[in-house]
Design a protein around this motif. Sequence first.
Motif, PDB file in Angstrom:
ATOM      1  N   ILE A   1       0.810  -1.282  -0.080  1.00 45.59           N
ATOM      2  CA  ILE A   1       0.063  -0.038  -0.178  1.00 45.59           C
ATOM      3  C   ILE A   1       0.933   1.417  -0.054  1.00 45.59           C
ATOM      4  O   ILE A   1       0.591   2.283  -0.777  1.00 45.59           O
TER       5      ILE A   1
ATOM      6  N   GLU B   1      -5.479   3.458   2.538  1.00 40.83           N
ATOM      7  CA  GLU B   1      -4.331   4.590   2.645  1.00 40.83           C
ATOM      8  C   GLU B   1      -3.886   4.268   3.994  1.00 40.83           C
ATOM      9  O   GLU B   1      -4.396   4.016   5.192  1.00 40.83           O
TER      10      GLU B   1
ATOM     11  N   LEU C   1      -4.453   1.851   8.938  1.00 34.81           N
ATOM     12  CA  LEU C   1      -5.125   2.355   7.549  1.00 34.81           C
ATOM     13  C   LEU C   1      -6.244   2.851   7.455  1.00 34.81           C
ATOM     14  O   LEU C   1      -6.991   2.670   8.667  1.00 34.81           O
TER      15      LEU C   1
ATOM     16  N   ARG D   1      -2.829   0.946  -3.796  1.00 33.39           N
ATOM     17  CA  ARG D   1      -3.864   1.124  -2.833  1.00 33.39           C
ATOM     18  C   ARG D   1      -5.175   0.528  -3.069  1.00 33.39           C
ATOM     19  O   ARG D   1      -5.933   0.225  -2.128  1.00 33.39           O
TER      20      ARG D   1
ATOM     21  N   LEU E   1      -3.929  -4.353  -5.395  1.00 34.18           N
ATOM     22  CA  LEU E   1      -3.421  -4.905  -4.166  1.00 34.18           C
ATOM     23  C   LEU E   1      -3.156  -6.458  -4.133  1.00 34.18           C
ATOM     24  O   LEU E   1      -2.383  -7.007  -3.895  1.00 34.18           O
TER      25      LEU E   1
ATOM     26  N   SER F   1     -10.417   0.650  -1.397  1.00 33.81           N
ATOM     27  CA  SER F   1      -9.017   1.044  -1.496  1.00 33.81           C
ATOM     28  C   SER F   1      -8.543   1.559  -0.035  1.00 33.81           C
ATOM     29  O   SER F   1      -9.347   1.851   0.784  1.00 33.81           O
TER      30      SER F   1
END
Length: 330
Positions: free
Chosen positions: A215, A280, A258, A220, A225, A278
Motif C-alpha cells: 500500500i 491509505e 489504514l 492502494r 493490491l 481502497s
Amino acid sequence: MLHIHNGDSTAKTAREAGIPGDHLAWREALVCGPAPGGLSADEFRRVRAEHLAGAYGVNVEGCELELRAQEEALAVFADHEEVVLWFEHDLFCQVHLVYLLDWFAQRELGQTKLSLVCVGEFPGIEGFRGLGQLNEGQLASLFPQRQEVSQAQFALGSKTWHAYSSPDPAELLLVLASDLSAMPYLRPLLIKHLQRFPSTTNGLGRIENAGLELIAKGYRNFRSLFPAFSRHESEYGFGDAQLYFELKQLAEAPAPLLTLSNGVKGASMDSARMLLSSFEITEVGKAILDGNQDFVRRNGIDYWLGGVHLEGDEAAWRWEEDAHELLRRL
C-alpha cells in the motif's frame, strides 16, 4: 471414487474434465482463525463456524451446517474404493492436507485406498500458483499421476496437524527439526507460518507487513493490491477474502494503521465491493511500518494462529527475522 478438492473452482473443472467419481469441494480456511486441538468434533465445528461467520459475514448456523455436511461426506469414505486428495503446495492447502491426513490416520481404511495429487509446478505455466489455474485437460493429466498416501505421510501429516493446533508453537519447532522428506513442501511453509507471528521489530506479522508495504508503494486499490500480494507472497495461498480481512482488522484497530474507502459494510465479504475498496496508510501505520512503533503495544492483540491464541498487551511469542527464529516473551 471420492475426490476432495481445495475449493469449488478445481472441483468444477474436475467434473467438467470427466474425472470419474464424486467431487467434494473442501470449503474451509483453517489457515486463518482459531483451530485449537483437544476439542470434540462438535466443539471444533462450532469454533470454526463462529470464526468463519464473523470473518466473512455469513450465517453461523448455515456455516455450521455446511461444515457438518463436509464431515458427513468424509464419514462415508468406506463406500468408495478410493479417496483422492487434491491439494496444492501453498500454506492454505497444506494446512487442510495435514488436517485430513490426521483425520484418516485415526480411522481404519479397510479396503479404501487413499491417494494424493500435490504438485508445485506444471509444464508450460510460469509462476504456477495452484490447481485452479489448470484447464480440464491439464487437470485430468494429473489424475494418473496420483500416489497412494504412505505411512510416513500419514504419520507426518498427523504430527504436523497436532503441532499446528497446539497452544504451544514450540511443537512446530520440533516438527521443523524432524525428517520432513515425506512431504517436501512442508518445511518452507511452516517457516512462513511462523513468520505470521508478531515481529520483534514492529509487532506485525509477515502478512500485515507485506500488505502495508505494498500500500505504501502505491497499491492502494484492492483490485491491484491483491494480485500484487499474491505475486509477492504466493506461498501463503491466500484468497482475496483472507487478505481483505487481515487489512480490514488493521483499519479497525484502536490506533488504525489504514483508512478504508468504499469498504464492505460490517463483516460482509462481497467480492464486488472488495474490488472497489481502497486503503491509505495512516501516520501510525507509517511509524509502525518503519519500526518506530509497535503494533501490539499500541493496540493490544487478540489473534489466533492455529491453536495459539495471542492476547493482551504483549504477544507471548514473537518472530525474530534477523535470527530467523521464534522467541518466547517471558
